[in-house]
Scaffold this active site. Structure first.
Site, PDB file in Angstrom:
ATOM      1  N   THR A  16       0.817  -1.218   0.000  1.00  0.00           N
ATOM      2  CA  THR A  16       0.000   0.000   0.000  1.00  0.00           C
ATOM      3  C   THR A  16       0.847   1.263   0.000  1.00  0.00           C
ATOM      4  O   THR A  16       0.485   2.261  -0.618  1.00  0.00           O
ATOM      5  CB  THR A  16      -0.922  -0.004   1.239  1.00  0.00           C
ATOM      6  OG1 THR A  16      -1.839  -1.080   1.102  1.00  0.00           O
ATOM      7  CG2 THR A  16      -1.699   1.287   1.378  1.00  0.00           C
ATOM      8  N   ASP A  60       1.342  -6.641  -4.316  1.00  0.00           N
ATOM      9  CA  ASP A  60       0.457  -6.614  -3.147  1.00  0.00           C
ATOM     10  C   ASP A  60       0.954  -7.775  -2.296  1.00  0.00           C
ATOM     11  O   ASP A  60       1.099  -8.897  -2.811  1.00  0.00           O
ATOM     12  CB  ASP A  60      -0.995  -6.843  -3.592  1.00  0.00           C
ATOM     13  CG  ASP A  60      -1.983  -6.700  -2.440  1.00  0.00           C
ATOM     14  OD1 ASP A  60      -1.748  -7.313  -1.378  1.00  0.00           O
ATOM     15  OD2 ASP A  60      -2.983  -5.984  -2.600  1.00  0.00           O
ATOM     16  N   SER A  61       1.235  -7.555  -1.040  1.00  0.00           N
ATOM     17  CA  SER A  61       1.903  -8.613  -0.272  1.00  0.00           C
ATOM     18  C   SER A  61       1.025  -9.847  -0.108  1.00  0.00           C
ATOM     19  O   SER A  61       1.503 -10.894   0.316  1.00  0.00           O
ATOM     20  CB  SER A  61       2.395  -8.097   1.081  1.00  0.00           C
ATOM     21  OG  SER A  61       1.348  -8.005   2.004  1.00  0.00           O
ATOM     22  N   THR A  94       1.322  -4.577   4.137  1.00  0.00           N
ATOM     23  CA  THR A  94       1.110  -4.958   5.543  1.00  0.00           C
ATOM     24  C   THR A  94       0.432  -6.318   5.709  1.00  0.00           C
ATOM     25  O   THR A  94       0.539  -6.932   6.767  1.00  0.00           O
ATOM     26  CB  THR A  94       0.265  -3.906   6.291  1.00  0.00           C
ATOM     27  OG1 THR A  94      -1.060  -3.880   5.747  1.00  0.00           O
ATOM     28  CG2 THR A  94       0.910  -2.531   6.228  1.00  0.00           C
ATOM     29  N   ASP A  95      -0.268  -6.791   4.659  1.00  0.00           N
ATOM     30  CA  ASP A  95      -1.047  -8.023   4.864  1.00  0.00           C
ATOM     31  C   ASP A  95      -0.172  -9.209   5.266  1.00  0.00           C
ATOM     32  O   ASP A  95      -0.569 -10.012   6.107  1.00  0.00           O
ATOM     33  CB  ASP A  95      -1.852  -8.358   3.600  1.00  0.00           C
ATOM     34  CG  ASP A  95      -3.055  -7.435   3.445  1.00  0.00           C
ATOM     35  OD1 ASP A  95      -3.447  -6.807   4.445  1.00  0.00           O
ATOM     36  OD2 ASP A  95      -3.594  -7.342   2.330  1.00  0.00           O
ATOM     37  N   THR A 165       2.666  -9.653  14.986  1.00  0.00           N
ATOM     38  CA  THR A 165       1.447 -10.114  14.298  1.00  0.00           C
ATOM     39  C   THR A 165       0.659  -8.894  13.835  1.00  0.00           C
ATOM     40  O   THR A 165       0.665  -7.876  14.522  1.00  0.00           O
ATOM     41  CB  THR A 165       0.551 -10.902  15.287  1.00  0.00           C
ATOM     42  OG1 THR A 165       1.300 -11.987  15.813  1.00  0.00           O
ATOM     43  CG2 THR A 165      -0.690 -11.466  14.624  1.00  0.00           C
ATOM     44  N   GLN A 266      -3.688 -21.767  19.211  1.00  0.00           N
ATOM     45  CA  GLN A 266      -4.503 -20.817  18.450  1.00  0.00           C
ATOM     46  C   GLN A 266      -4.992 -19.672  19.329  1.00  0.00           C
ATOM     47  O   GLN A 266      -5.639 -18.745  18.828  1.00  0.00           O
ATOM     48  CB  GLN A 266      -5.668 -21.515  17.744  1.00  0.00           C
ATOM     49  CG  GLN A 266      -6.572 -22.308  18.628  1.00  0.00           C
ATOM     50  CD  GLN A 266      -7.589 -23.121  17.822  1.00  0.00           C
ATOM     51  OE1 GLN A 266      -8.767 -22.821  17.861  1.00  0.00           O
ATOM     52  NE2 GLN A 266      -7.150 -24.134  17.102  1.00  0.00           N
ATOM     53  N   CYS A 267      -4.676 -19.675  20.623  1.00  0.00           N
ATOM     54  CA  CYS A 267      -4.974 -18.505  21.473  1.00  0.00           C
ATOM     55  C   CYS A 267      -3.983 -17.391  21.121  1.00  0.00           C
ATOM     56  O   CYS A 267      -2.773 -17.639  21.093  1.00  0.00           O
ATOM     57  CB  CYS A 267      -4.811 -18.847  22.946  1.00  0.00           C
ATOM     58  SG  CYS A 267      -5.962 -20.086  23.518  1.00  0.00           S
TER      59      CYS A 267
HETATM   60  N1  ASP Z   1      -2.896  -5.486   0.486  1.00  0.00           N
HETATM   61  C1  ASP Z   1      -1.841  -4.572   0.893  1.00  0.00           C
HETATM   62  C2  ASP Z   1      -0.530  -5.344   0.899  1.00  0.00           C
HETATM   63  O1  ASP Z   1      -0.358  -6.138   1.773  1.00  0.00           O
HETATM   64  C3  ASP Z   1      -2.147  -4.020   2.242  1.00  0.00           C
HETATM   65  C4  ASP Z   1      -1.122  -3.049   2.779  1.00  0.00           C
HETATM   66  O2  ASP Z   1      -0.036  -2.904   2.306  1.00  0.00           O
HETATM   67  O3  ASP Z   1      -1.474  -2.368   3.793  1.00  0.00           O
HETATM   68  O4  ASP Z   1       0.276  -5.187   0.014  1.00  0.00           O
END
Ligand code: ASP
Length: 331
Positions: A16, A60-61, A94-95, A165, A266-267
């Site tokens: 992003t 896009d990640s 960020t994904d 995370t 998974q907690c």
């Molecule tokens: N979909 C975007 C990515 O992971 C989200 C982001 O960067 O905030 O590339």
């Protein structure tokens, strides 16, 4: 303004932070170096000298794969070993930022320079975006001095690369390290076979969250697909439906076929302690190894780094339960 104390490589992978609006939503875009230089000219405080490298195509990640992790690790290594950089800043979506931070933590063991990843929730140039504060904040953190190893800088905080995370999808404070119990024995000395020079290849892995109704057939199908490692997200302190004899048999079969069966809780703030419940002991006896308080991102990245380096099932099980870089020890 710039200062020459640090030779920084800025490695742009997409995300992003550099995206532009397309007909069906935000799209990764090239040409970020020029935008960065133009924007940096407005900064009044000192920043490190940097040179820029873009991985092509920018992603896009959500599209990141193990091959992209290897490509990033190789670009970082080249920047340090051939380019003489003493720090690296990775710009990333960020994904899957926490997955890449974890994978790089294991792929770059022993590299000896700090690697900081950052990204943004809003594109650079969008009103009120966090892009420039995150990017220049990360550069300044590097300038002030960051320990060796992999970190994530986001929303003013420097976070451990193998503990972090993504917790929020719509807020600037999207990342955190949750307090999981991390008390595994450290791997000292770290074997050369696991450091940043190890040759690694993509390896088929799967993640399966246990859930009421999970079926032995699902497990068999995953194993038949050729996976070499299976990350099982257990309940609570490491329990699962061990009253299901067929499921336990499927786990035993998978282990006998050489699949590494790794367990995390998974907690969101949990850890594995198989001994607490009989249902947990049964999973351990079926061949599961404990990931302690590792996150999913850390456990997956570690499985990849170990299996991808060509280690045997027994070797992977040996190293998986030991702390390699703070993923299983510390706060
Ligand atoms: N979909 C975007 C990515 O992971 C989200 C982001 O960067 O905030 O590339």
């Amino acid at each position: 303004m710039s200062s020459s104390n640090t030779r920084l490589l800025v490695l742009y992978t997409g995300g992003t932070i550099g995206m532009q609006q397309g007909p069906s939503g935000l799209l990764p875009a090239s040409g970020f170096e020029e935008r960065l230089r133009t924007r940096q000219a407005l900064e009044t405080e000192a920043l490190p000298d940097w040179h820029f490298r873009e991985l092509s195509p920018p992603l896009d990640s959500a599209d990141m794969t193990q091959a992209n992790w290897l490509e990033m690790a190789a670009a970082v290594r080249r920047g340090v070993e051939d380019g003489g950089c003493d720090a690296v800043l990775v710009l990333h979506g960020t994904d899957t930022l926490a997955y890449s931070a974890a994978a790089l933590s294991f792929l770059l063991l022993g590299l000896g320079v700090p690697v900081v990843l950052t990204g943004a929730m809003l594109p650079a140039g969008a009103e009120g975006s966090d892009a420039w504060p995150n990017l220049f904040g990360a550069m300044r953190a590097v300038q002030r001095g960051v320990p060796t190893g992999v970190h994530l800088y986001f929303n003013g905080a420097l976070l451990h690369g193998a503990r972090v995370t993504k917790l929020r999808s719509d807020a600037f404070d999207a990342f955190d390290c949750l307090p999981r119990r991390r008390n595994a024995a450290p791997a000292v000395p770290l074997p050369v076979a696991l450091d940043h020079r190890a040759v690694r290849r993509p390896v088929p892995l799967a993640v399966l969250p246990l859930h009421p109704g999970v079926r032995a057939e699902t497990l068999d199908a995953l194993v038949d697909s050729g996976i070499r490692g299976l990350l099982l997200e257990c309940y609570g302190s490491g329990t699962g439906p061990s009253g299901d004899v067929r499921l336990l048999d499927a786990l035993r079969r998978a282990h006998a076929r050489g699949v590494v069966l790794a367990a995390i809780s998974q907690c969101p703030a949990g850890h594995i302690d198989f001994e607490v419940y009989a249902t947990g002991s049964a999973l351990r006896d079926a061949g599961l190894v404990s990931g302690g308080g590792m996150t999913r991102e850390a456990a997956l990245g570690k499985l990849f780094a170990l299996l991808g380096a060509g280690l045997s099932q027994a070797e992977v099980e040996h190293w998986f339960v030991r702390d390699l870089c703070g993923e299983m020890a510390g706060p």
